[in-house]
Design a protein around this motif. Structure first.
Motif, PDB file in Angstrom:
ATOM      1  N   ILE A  56      43.834 -19.466 154.875  1.00 58.12           N
ATOM      2  CA  ILE A  56      44.716 -18.308 154.818  1.00 58.12           C
ATOM      3  C   ILE A  56      45.798 -18.532 155.878  1.00 58.12           C
ATOM      4  O   ILE A  56      45.496 -18.851 157.024  1.00 58.12           O
ATOM      5  CB  ILE A  56      43.940 -17.006 155.042  1.00 58.12           C
ATOM      6  N   GLY A  57      47.052 -18.423 155.471  1.00 57.95           N
ATOM      7  CA  GLY A  57      48.174 -18.699 156.360  1.00 57.95           C
ATOM      8  C   GLY A  57      48.718 -20.112 156.217  1.00 57.95           C
ATOM      9  O   GLY A  57      49.737 -20.444 156.807  1.00 57.95           O
ATOM     10  N   SER A  58      48.077 -20.948 155.406  1.00 56.54           N
ATOM     11  CA  SER A  58      48.578 -22.304 155.168  1.00 56.54           C
ATOM     12  C   SER A  58      49.730 -22.268 154.174  1.00 56.54           C
ATOM     13  O   SER A  58      49.736 -21.465 153.241  1.00 56.54           O
ATOM     14  CB  SER A  58      47.495 -23.206 154.556  1.00 56.54           C
ATOM     15  N   GLN A  59      50.668 -23.192 154.365  1.00 53.07           N
ATOM     16  CA  GLN A  59      51.703 -23.410 153.360  1.00 53.07           C
ATOM     17  C   GLN A  59      51.229 -24.606 152.532  1.00 53.07           C
ATOM     18  O   GLN A  59      51.023 -25.692 153.063  1.00 53.07           O
ATOM     19  CB  GLN A  59      53.046 -23.701 154.006  1.00 53.07           C
ATOM     20  N   VAL A  60      51.040 -24.377 151.251  1.00 47.28           N
ATOM     21  CA  VAL A  60      50.455 -25.395 150.385  1.00 47.28           C
ATOM     22  C   VAL A  60      51.423 -25.752 149.261  1.00 47.28           C
ATOM     23  O   VAL A  60      52.010 -24.879 148.641  1.00 47.28           O
ATOM     24  CB  VAL A  60      49.076 -24.944 149.843  1.00 47.28           C
ATOM     25  N   ALA A  97      42.003 -20.000 143.860  1.00 50.39           N
ATOM     26  CA  ALA A  97      41.695 -21.390 143.518  1.00 50.39           C
ATOM     27  C   ALA A  97      42.083 -22.347 144.634  1.00 50.39           C
ATOM     28  O   ALA A  97      41.423 -23.359 144.851  1.00 50.39           O
ATOM     29  CB  ALA A  97      42.407 -21.777 142.233  1.00 50.39           C
ATOM     30  N   LEU A  98      43.147 -22.045 145.366  1.00 48.73           N
ATOM     31  CA  LEU A  98      43.664 -22.954 146.391  1.00 48.73           C
ATOM     32  C   LEU A  98      42.813 -22.986 147.657  1.00 48.73           C
ATOM     33  O   LEU A  98      42.705 -24.020 148.316  1.00 48.73           O
ATOM     34  CB  LEU A  98      45.094 -22.556 146.775  1.00 48.73           C
ATOM     35  N   LEU A  99      42.220 -21.860 148.014  1.00 47.60           N
ATOM     36  CA  LEU A  99      41.499 -21.742 149.277  1.00 47.60           C
ATOM     37  C   LEU A  99      40.407 -22.795 149.420  1.00 47.60           C
ATOM     38  O   LEU A  99      39.583 -22.970 148.527  1.00 47.60           O
ATOM     39  CB  LEU A  99      40.870 -20.351 149.406  1.00 47.60           C
ATOM     40  N   GLY A 100      40.442 -23.508 150.540  1.00 45.33           N
ATOM     41  CA  GLY A 100      39.389 -24.462 150.860  1.00 45.33           C
ATOM     42  C   GLY A 100      39.573 -25.861 150.315  1.00 45.33           C
ATOM     43  O   GLY A 100      38.807 -26.765 150.647  1.00 45.33           O
ATOM     44  N   LEU A 101      40.598 -26.057 149.469  1.00 46.08           N
ATOM     45  CA  LEU A 101      40.855 -27.395 148.927  1.00 46.08           C
ATOM     46  C   LEU A 101      41.615 -28.237 149.941  1.00 46.08           C
ATOM     47  O   LEU A 101      42.330 -27.715 150.793  1.00 46.08           O
ATOM     48  CB  LEU A 101      41.674 -27.305 147.642  1.00 46.08           C
ATOM     49  N   ARG A 102      41.493 -29.545 149.810  1.00 48.78           N
ATOM     50  CA  ARG A 102      42.239 -30.442 150.691  1.00 48.78           C
ATOM     51  C   ARG A 102      43.228 -31.261 149.876  1.00 48.78           C
ATOM     52  O   ARG A 102      43.115 -31.347 148.660  1.00 48.78           O
ATOM     53  CB  ARG A 102      41.304 -31.330 151.509  1.00 48.78           C
ATOM     54  N   THR A 103      44.179 -31.831 150.567  1.00 52.65           N
ATOM     55  CA  THR A 103      45.197 -32.667 149.938  1.00 52.65           C
ATOM     56  C   THR A 103      44.535 -33.692 149.011  1.00 52.65           C
ATOM     57  O   THR A 103      43.570 -34.355 149.396  1.00 52.65           O
ATOM     58  CB  THR A 103      46.029 -33.387 151.017  1.00 52.65           C
ATOM     59  N   GLY A 104      45.059 -33.783 147.779  1.00 51.89           N
ATOM     60  CA  GLY A 104      44.560 -34.747 146.804  1.00 51.89           C
ATOM     61  C   GLY A 104      43.519 -34.184 145.852  1.00 51.89           C
ATOM     62  O   GLY A 104      43.262 -34.780 144.810  1.00 51.89           O
ATOM     63  N   GLN A 105      42.926 -33.049 146.172  1.00 51.43           N
ATOM     64  CA  GLN A 105      41.908 -32.479 145.294  1.00 51.43           C
ATOM     65  C   GLN A 105      42.549 -31.729 144.127  1.00 51.43           C
ATOM     66  O   GLN A 105      43.664 -31.230 144.231  1.00 51.43           O
ATOM     67  CB  GLN A 105      40.998 -31.513 146.053  1.00 51.43           C
ATOM     68  N   CYS A 106      41.798 -31.639 143.043  1.00 55.88           N
ATOM     69  CA  CYS A 106      42.203 -30.872 141.866  1.00 55.88           C
ATOM     70  C   CYS A 106      41.114 -29.853 141.568  1.00 55.88           C
ATOM     71  O   CYS A 106      39.944 -30.078 141.865  1.00 55.88           O
ATOM     72  CB  CYS A 106      42.347 -31.776 140.640  1.00 55.88           C
ATOM     73  N   ILE A 107      41.531 -28.746 140.955  1.00 53.68           N
ATOM     74  CA  ILE A 107      40.574 -27.721 140.548  1.00 53.68           C
ATOM     75  C   ILE A 107      41.042 -27.126 139.222  1.00 53.68           C
ATOM     76  O   ILE A 107      42.242 -27.045 138.963  1.00 53.68           O
ATOM     77  CB  ILE A 107      40.421 -26.622 141.633  1.00 53.68           C
ATOM     78  N   LYS A 108      40.071 -26.752 138.401  1.00 58.23           N
ATOM     79  CA  LYS A 108      40.363 -26.017 137.159  1.00 58.23           C
ATOM     80  C   LYS A 108      40.056 -24.559 137.459  1.00 58.23           C
ATOM     81  O   LYS A 108      39.029 -24.248 138.063  1.00 58.23           O
ATOM     82  CB  LYS A 108      39.498 -26.510 136.012  1.00 58.23           C
ATOM     83  N   TRP A 109      40.971 -23.672 137.027  1.00 57.37           N
ATOM     84  CA  TRP A 109      40.825 -22.265 137.343  1.00 57.37           C
ATOM     85  C   TRP A 109      41.298 -21.429 136.165  1.00 57.37           C
ATOM     86  O   TRP A 109      42.330 -21.732 135.582  1.00 57.37           O
ATOM     87  CB  TRP A 109      41.635 -21.929 138.594  1.00 57.37           C
ATOM     88  N   GLN A 110      40.558 -20.390 135.848  1.00 57.11           N
ATOM     89  CA  GLN A 110      40.912 -19.510 134.735  1.00 57.11           C
ATOM     90  C   GLN A 110      42.055 -18.581 135.164  1.00 57.11           C
ATOM     91  O   GLN A 110      41.969 -17.925 136.186  1.00 57.11           O
ATOM     92  CB  GLN A 110      39.692 -18.682 134.311  1.00 57.11           C
ATOM     93  N   THR A 111      43.125 -18.564 134.375  1.00 52.88           N
ATOM     94  CA  THR A 111      44.266 -17.687 134.635  1.00 52.88           C
ATOM     95  C   THR A 111      44.552 -16.877 133.376  1.00 52.88           C
ATOM     96  O   THR A 111      43.909 -17.078 132.338  1.00 52.88           O
ATOM     97  CB  THR A 111      45.527 -18.498 134.999  1.00 52.88           C
ATOM     98  N   GLN A 112      45.551 -16.007 133.452  1.00 54.17           N
ATOM     99  CA  GLN A 112      45.940 -15.231 132.271  1.00 54.17           C
ATOM    100  C   GLN A 112      46.465 -16.142 131.167  1.00 54.17           C
ATOM    101  O   GLN A 112      46.432 -15.788 129.996  1.00 54.17           O
ATOM    102  CB  GLN A 112      46.990 -14.187 132.647  1.00 54.17           C
ATOM    103  N   GLN A 113      46.953 -17.317 131.529  1.00 51.27           N
ATOM    104  CA  GLN A 113      47.464 -18.276 130.544  1.00 51.27           C
ATOM    105  C   GLN A 113      46.367 -19.218 130.053  1.00 51.27           C
ATOM    106  O   GLN A 113      46.636 -20.151 129.321  1.00 51.27           O
ATOM    107  CB  GLN A 113      48.606 -19.112 131.144  1.00 51.27           C
ATOM    108  N   GLY A 114      45.144 -19.011 130.482  1.00 51.54           N
ATOM    109  CA  GLY A 114      44.039 -19.880 130.099  1.00 51.54           C
ATOM    110  C   GLY A 114      43.630 -20.777 131.253  1.00 51.54           C
ATOM    111  O   GLY A 114      44.047 -20.583 132.391  1.00 51.54           O
ATOM    112  N   LEU A 115      42.816 -21.773 130.961  1.00 50.13           N
ATOM    113  CA  LEU A 115      42.320 -22.687 131.979  1.00 50.13           C
ATOM    114  C   LEU A 115      43.452 -23.596 132.457  1.00 50.13           C
ATOM    115  O   LEU A 115      44.129 -24.228 131.643  1.00 50.13           O
ATOM    116  CB  LEU A 115      41.174 -23.523 131.405  1.00 50.13           C
TER     117      LEU A 115
END
Length: 126
Positions: A56-60, A97-115
């Motif tokens: 929290i407070g990171s610029q990503v 979805a972004l919280l806790g990830l590090r540079t180079g990682q990918c995550i799949k996350w459900q949004t209003q537009q789908g996965l």
């Protein structure tokens, strides 16, 4: 479901998030998704957080893989949105979805537009 990447969260961010969740009137599905993320996280002291992990407070800087669009946002609580020109709430689906990830990682996350698949390009602690 596909296995999600490892995430790391500071004790300070965890405590602040838990407090905000208690005080909020967020939809149950959003709270459940965020709590699932928190439950699988590795929790470390703030002083031990790697600098390339989204807090929290990171610029990503991240990329939405389907569209190849790149965004730079500062992750924050809803009450801090006005502090940053590029803010994104931790309670927005992509913010969670972004919280806790590090540079180079990918995550799949459900949004209003789908996965959606998101890749972390860069993290700056501001």
């Amino acid at each position: 479901m596909e296995e999600q990447p490892e995430i790391t969260i500071s004790t300070v961010d965890l405590a602040a998030l838990e407090l905000q969740i208690e005080k909020s009137n967020l939809p149950h599905d959003l709270v459940a998704a965020l709590e699932d993320e928190l439950a699988r996280a590795t929790i470390v002291k703030s002083k031990d957080m790697p600098t390339n992990v989204v807090m929290i407070g990171s610029q990503v800087t991240f990329k939405i893989l389907a569209s190849q669009k790149i965004f730079t946002k500062t992750l924050c609580f809803a009450h801090d949105i006005a502090k940053y020109d590029d803010s994104i709430s931790i309670f927005a689906p992509i913010g969670s979805a972004l919280l806790g990830l590090r540079t180079g990682q990918c995550i799949k996350w459900q949004t209003q537009q789908g996965l959606q698949s998101v890749e972390i390009i860069d993290v700056k602690q501001i």
